[in-house]
Design a protein around this motif. Structure first.
Motif, mmCIF file in Angstrom:
data_model
loop_
_atom_site.group_PDB
_atom_site.id
_atom_site.type_symbol
_atom_site.label_atom_id
_atom_site.label_comp_id
_atom_site.label_asym_id
_atom_site.label_seq_id
_atom_site.Cartn_x
_atom_site.Cartn_y
_atom_site.Cartn_z
ATOM 1 N N ARG A 1 -3.061 3.034 -23.261
ATOM 2 C CA ARG A 1 -4.210 3.104 -22.359
ATOM 3 C C ARG A 1 -4.505 1.733 -21.741
ATOM 4 N NH1 ARG A 1 -7.122 5.566 -25.621
ATOM 5 N NH2 ARG A 1 -8.326 3.837 -26.505
ATOM 6 N N ASN A 2 -4.416 0.680 -22.542
ATOM 7 C CA ASN A 2 -4.642 -0.665 -22.021
ATOM 8 C C ASN A 2 -3.593 -1.051 -20.987
ATOM 9 O OD1 ASN A 2 -6.921 -1.103 -23.564
ATOM 10 N ND2 ASN A 2 -5.850 -2.190 -25.193
ATOM 11 N N LEU A 3 -2.330 -0.705 -21.267
ATOM 12 C CA LEU A 3 -1.271 -1.021 -20.308
ATOM 13 C C LEU A 3 -1.433 -0.219 -19.018
ATOM 14 C CD1 LEU A 3 1.912 -1.295 -22.575
ATOM 15 C CD2 LEU A 3 0.724 -3.144 -21.392
ATOM 16 N N GLU A 4 -1.816 1.054 -19.136
ATOM 17 C CA GLU A 4 -2.047 1.869 -17.940
ATOM 18 C C GLU A 4 -3.160 1.261 -17.089
ATOM 19 O OE1 GLU A 4 -0.466 4.454 -16.857
ATOM 20 O OE2 GLU A 4 0.598 5.381 -18.533
ATOM 21 N N SER A 5 -4.233 0.826 -17.741
ATOM 22 C CA SER A 5 -5.342 0.200 -17.015
ATOM 23 C C SER A 5 -4.892 -1.088 -16.342
ATOM 24 C CB SER A 5 -6.504 -0.096 -17.972
ATOM 25 O OG SER A 5 -7.017 1.090 -18.536
ATOM 26 N N LEU A 6 -4.068 -1.853 -17.035
ATOM 27 C CA LEU A 6 -3.570 -3.114 -16.482
ATOM 28 C C LEU A 6 -2.740 -2.855 -15.220
ATOM 29 C CD1 LEU A 6 -2.061 -5.978 -18.642
ATOM 30 C CD2 LEU A 6 -1.190 -5.448 -16.385
ATOM 31 N N VAL A 7 -1.871 -1.841 -15.274
ATOM 32 C CA VAL A 7 -1.039 -1.515 -14.116
ATOM 33 C C VAL A 7 -1.909 -1.104 -12.929
ATOM 34 C CG1 VAL A 7 0.663 0.120 -13.209
ATOM 35 C CG2 VAL A 7 1.002 -0.913 -15.457
ATOM 36 N N GLU A 8 -2.937 -0.291 -13.178
ATOM 37 C CA GLU A 8 -3.819 0.136 -12.095
ATOM 38 C C GLU A 8 -4.560 -1.050 -11.488
ATOM 39 O OE1 GLU A 8 -4.044 3.113 -10.594
ATOM 40 O OE2 GLU A 8 -2.307 3.529 -11.861
ATOM 41 N N LEU A 9 -5.026 -1.957 -12.331
ATOM 42 C CA LEU A 9 -5.700 -3.153 -11.832
ATOM 43 C C LEU A 9 -4.755 -3.981 -10.967
ATOM 44 C CD1 LEU A 9 -7.652 -4.233 -15.035
ATOM 45 C CD2 LEU A 9 -8.684 -3.614 -12.853
ATOM 46 N N TYR A 10 -3.508 -4.099 -11.411
ATOM 47 C CA TYR A 10 -2.526 -4.879 -10.648
ATOM 48 C C TYR A 10 -2.247 -4.222 -9.296
ATOM 49 C CZ TYR A 10 1.781 -7.152 -9.250
ATOM 50 O OH TYR A 10 2.733 -7.827 -8.528
ATOM 51 N N ARG A 11 -2.089 -2.910 -9.297
ATOM 52 C CA ARG A 11 -1.773 -2.211 -8.051
ATOM 53 C C ARG A 11 -2.922 -2.264 -7.053
ATOM 54 N NH1 ARG A 11 1.439 3.333 -9.885
ATOM 55 N NH2 ARG A 11 3.433 2.321 -10.358
ATOM 56 N N ASN A 12 -4.138 -2.120 -7.557
ATOM 57 C CA ASN A 12 -5.302 -2.088 -6.672
ATOM 58 C C ASN A 12 -5.811 -3.476 -6.308
ATOM 59 O OD1 ASN A 12 -5.267 0.720 -6.780
ATOM 60 N ND2 ASN A 12 -6.582 0.775 -8.592
ATOM 61 N N LYS A 13 -5.338 -4.493 -7.056
ATOM 62 C CA LYS A 13 -5.774 -5.875 -6.833
ATOM 63 C C LYS A 13 -7.301 -5.954 -6.762
ATOM 64 C CE LYS A 13 -1.821 -8.066 -6.588
ATOM 65 N NZ LYS A 13 -0.901 -6.959 -6.896
#
Length: 276
Positions: free
Chosen positions: A124-136
């Motif tokens: 879940r933490n990694l999924e959130s991190l990826v979304e944050l990176y994609r959305n900047k």
């Protein structure tokens, strides 16, 4: 020194890229690859193998993660006609270098099997991190650093260790610690965080999101609680208590205390004072 170290811990990781990938025999790396940064790869589904020039071939499966190291050639992926799904993060920073120096991250032992109780939160933490990176998002660096910090912590704990606290909790504890250390300072709150790589506005919004109150409200309540203790248990004058808690105006201190406790500092002491 403590303040600088605390701020340094908050700024010890730099996330370069993050994403998800589905690998099959066609997409599997067909040659050895070498990175100039660290990477964390987590297998969400499937199985396969990993090897590097620091370790022999190792079987890996869903629930495992492995690290890639700067300058260490590696090769990994699923076998035959199977697939695996992975989440990956590319990063560098002083914290990663320190963990490598201390052998917390070790190229000779790059694979970790996560405890079953930690896998859901880890993914879940990694999924959130990826979304944050994609959305900047505006808070990308702040929140993603906390999430990666937590993943590093989870992946380096012994297999039978209990799950650690969340990345948000780690970040919140850091901010609260800095505020507590400046409880007696008369400087404005943004100055407490001047060594952070994040703007105070970003930190303030994150603190508000996690606690429902601003750093100023938290610090004011902390000071009032400390004032109560000193009025009850110490022989300090009200002026000394006021100055020791960072207030430069005794009248403002009295008004703030009365709003907090329902009586002035003098009335509070006379009513409840425990020193005889």
């Amino acid at each position: 020194m403590e303040k600088t170290q605390s701020a340094g811990r908050m700024a010890g990781l730099d996330i370069l890229a993050a994403g998800r990938r589905t690998q099959n025999v066609k997409s599997r790396l067909k040659h050895w690859r070498t990175l100039n940064a660290f990477a964390l790869v987590y297998i969400c589904e499937g199985s396969g193998s990993f090897e590097s020039n620091e370790t022999a071939e190792v079987n890996v499966k869903a629930g495992d993660c492995f690290f890639l190291f700067p300058g260490v050639s590696h090769f990994y992926g699923p076998p035959g006609q199977t697939i695996w799904k992975e989440i990956w993060v590319l990063f560098r920073g002083n914290l990663a270098e320190y963990m490598l120096k201390e052998n917390t991250l070790n190229p000779s032992f790059p694979v970790t099997s996560l405890h079953a109780t930690r896998r859901s939160e880890f993914q879940r933490n990694l999924e959130s991190l990826v979304e944050l990176y994609r959305n900047k998002a505006n808070e990308f660096r702040l929140r993603s650093t906390a999430l990666l910090y937590n993943c590093l912590l989870q992946s380096t704990l012994p297999l039978d260790s209990p799950p650690p606290i969340s990345g948000d909790s780690i970040l919140l504890d850091e901010m609260k610690l800095i505020l507590r250390r400046h409880m007696g300072s008369s400087r404005k709150i943004p100055g407490y965080f001047h060594n952070s790589r994040y703007s105070y506005n970003t930190l303030r919004m994150e603190f508000q999101r996690l606690t429902g109150e601003s750093p100023g409200q938290y610090l004011r309540e902390l000071r009032m609680q400390h004032a109560e203790e000193q009025l009850l248990w110490s022989g300090l004058s009200i002026t000394d208590i006021c100055m020791g808690l960072g207030f430069t105006d005794s009248r403002y201190f009295s008004r703030a205390f009365k709003k907090h406790a329902g009586s002035s500092p003098r009335e509070f002491r006379q009513r409840y004072h425990l020193i005889r």
